[in-house]
Design an enzyme around this catalytic site. Structure first.
Site, mmCIF file in Angstrom:
data_model
loop_
_atom_site.group_PDB
_atom_site.id
_atom_site.type_symbol
_atom_site.label_atom_id
_atom_site.label_comp_id
_atom_site.label_asym_id
_atom_site.label_seq_id
_atom_site.Cartn_x
_atom_site.Cartn_y
_atom_site.Cartn_z
ATOM 1 N N THR A 25 -89.982 -22.772 32.557
ATOM 2 C CA THR A 25 -88.850 -23.686 32.690
ATOM 3 C C THR A 25 -89.267 -25.091 32.274
ATOM 4 O O THR A 25 -90.234 -25.637 32.790
ATOM 5 C CB THR A 25 -88.340 -23.683 34.142
ATOM 6 N N HIS A 177 -84.627 -11.139 35.018
ATOM 7 C CA HIS A 177 -85.503 -11.799 35.991
ATOM 8 C C HIS A 177 -85.209 -11.228 37.387
ATOM 9 O O HIS A 177 -84.223 -11.590 38.026
ATOM 10 C CB HIS A 177 -85.248 -13.303 35.963
ATOM 11 N N ASN A 180 -89.687 -13.656 41.856
ATOM 12 C CA ASN A 180 -89.864 -15.056 42.269
ATOM 13 C C ASN A 180 -88.795 -15.606 43.200
ATOM 14 O O ASN A 180 -88.513 -16.793 43.206
ATOM 15 C CB ASN A 180 -89.991 -15.967 41.039
ATOM 16 N N TYR A 182 -85.524 -15.175 43.295
ATOM 17 C CA TYR A 182 -84.178 -15.435 42.786
ATOM 18 C C TYR A 182 -83.241 -14.286 43.196
ATOM 19 O O TYR A 182 -83.613 -13.426 43.979
ATOM 20 C CB TYR A 182 -84.223 -15.698 41.285
ATOM 21 N N ASN A 237 -90.526 -19.424 46.363
ATOM 22 C CA ASN A 237 -89.153 -19.674 46.777
ATOM 23 C C ASN A 237 -88.817 -19.016 48.112
ATOM 24 O O ASN A 237 -87.701 -18.526 48.320
ATOM 25 C CB ASN A 237 -88.167 -19.252 45.680
#
Length: 366
Positions: A25, A177, A180, A182, A237
């Site tokens: 990112t 994805h 992580n 999300y 996260n």
């Protein structure tokens, strides 16, 4: 012995070598629109066997950080087409990472300033990134709301549409994805999913949304140009699962019939220790479960690899090795690895947001 520099395939995608540029990112897409500098940046790194783009939102709701790109509009498709054309002209292969952040967002980034969405109304103890007047800062995520069951088919459709847009934009494929912390990872793991419907509770229910997304994407564009990123035990996260080994063993068996191009596995803590004492996980058993169920996807490993570790991983049966931060400062990383050349140091102050400095101005070897 297999070398990092040997050609291979990931599904239908022919790769010049086994070095993958991991998604990074960079927060340089104002208005979620891909830009000309992004085309330059990725084309500079086209000597990777495969580029996986920065995480790219499948919808406005899927955004969680300022100035990250999207893939839900015709304008975004056109912007990405310039990126893929530049990479292909430089001889590279590129897939887009499809992303819905779920609760890792802020009201300011959501449509109408609404709350981010999540499997359950549990706030993540982590940060997101906002930009005001050209200055970026990490701030606490906002309180999310729990998704209604009736909303979930629409999210699956958003992934399917984004996958179709990716092919229209000239990508060689997509990476979903699922890692992580999300949205898809939030549904998978007990620390974020406290639902009482058929998307919560038993591991089969928690895996339901991920598997529905993967089936929709592969039906739309073919399994042989679809990858998936997973992170069984990362705490990134504020994510955790009470018992990840059987969860991911089940996921492996369900993914096997889809004919995926590759599985991208983050080992240990994303960007941190490769082994976590309090979160043991048997990656070999995970891979064995997938292979035993007939899964043939290329096996991509990720987290803290250098050349020696990467060659060892290939000797132990990995097919591809993803490198992340080294690609930021070393556009010619495959050549540097081959020649054992020194690596440029990245300027951390330019990692997130900004312009050309620390983005397209790192030197390649003469």
């Amino acid at each position: 012995m297999t070398s990092l520099f040997d050609p291979t395939h990931a599904g239908r995608i022919a790769l010049a070598n086994r070095i993958v540029m991991a998604p990074l990112t960079r927060n340089r897409a104002p208005g979620a629109q891909p830009t000309a500098p992004m085309a330059t940046y990725y084309a500079q790194r086209a000597s990777a066997g495969l580029i996986v783009t920065e995480a790219t939102a499948i919808s406005h709701q899927g955004q969680g950080y300022a100035d990250v790109p999207g893939l839900w509009s015709a304008e975004q498709v056109a912007g990405w087409k310039k990126v893929t054309d530049a990479v292909h002209a430089a001889g590279g292969r590129i897939v887009v990472q499809l992303w819905h952040v779920g609760r890792i967002s802020h009201n300011e980034l959501q449509p109408g300033g609404r709350a981010p969405v999540a499997p359950s109304a549990l706030r993540a103890k982590t940060k997101t990134y906002l930009i005001h007047d050209g200055v970026g800062a990490f701030v606490d995520t906002s309180e999310p709301r729990a998704l209604e069951r009736a909303e979930l088919p629409g999210i699956v459709e958003d992934y399917r549409r984004a996958a179709r847009h990716a092919i229209e934009a000239g990508f060689d494929g997509v990476e979903v994805h699922g890692a992580n912390g999300y949205l898809l990872d939030q549904f998978l793991k007990t620390g974020a999913n406290q639902r009482s419907d058929d998307y919560g509770g038993p591991l089969e229910n928690r895996a339901r949304l991920l598997l529905e997304v993967m089936r929709a994407v592969t039906a739309e564009i073919g399994g042989d140009r679809t990858g998936l990123r997973l992170s069984p035990v990362t705490p990134a996260n504020d994510i955790v699962d009470a018992d990840p080994q059987p969860l991911f063993g089940y996921v492996a068996k369900q993914l096997a019939p889809l004919g995926l191009a590759y599985l991208h596995i983050i080992e240990g803590a994303t960007g941190g220790p490769r082994e976590i004492a309090e979160r043991p996980f048997d990656y070999a058993a995970f891979k064995a479960a997938y292979r035993a169920a007939g899964g043939k996807a290329a096996w991509m490993v990720n987290n803290g690899y250098d050349r020696a570790l990467a060659e060892a991983a290939l000797a132990q049966g990995a097919d591809l090795v993803a490198f992340g931060k080294p690609f930021i400062a070393n556009p010619d990383l495959p050549r540097r690895l081959r020649e054992n050349a020194p690596l440029n140091e990245g300027d951390r102050s330019t990692f997130y947001g900004g312009g050309a400095r620390g983005y397209t101005d790192y030197p390649a070897l003469a």
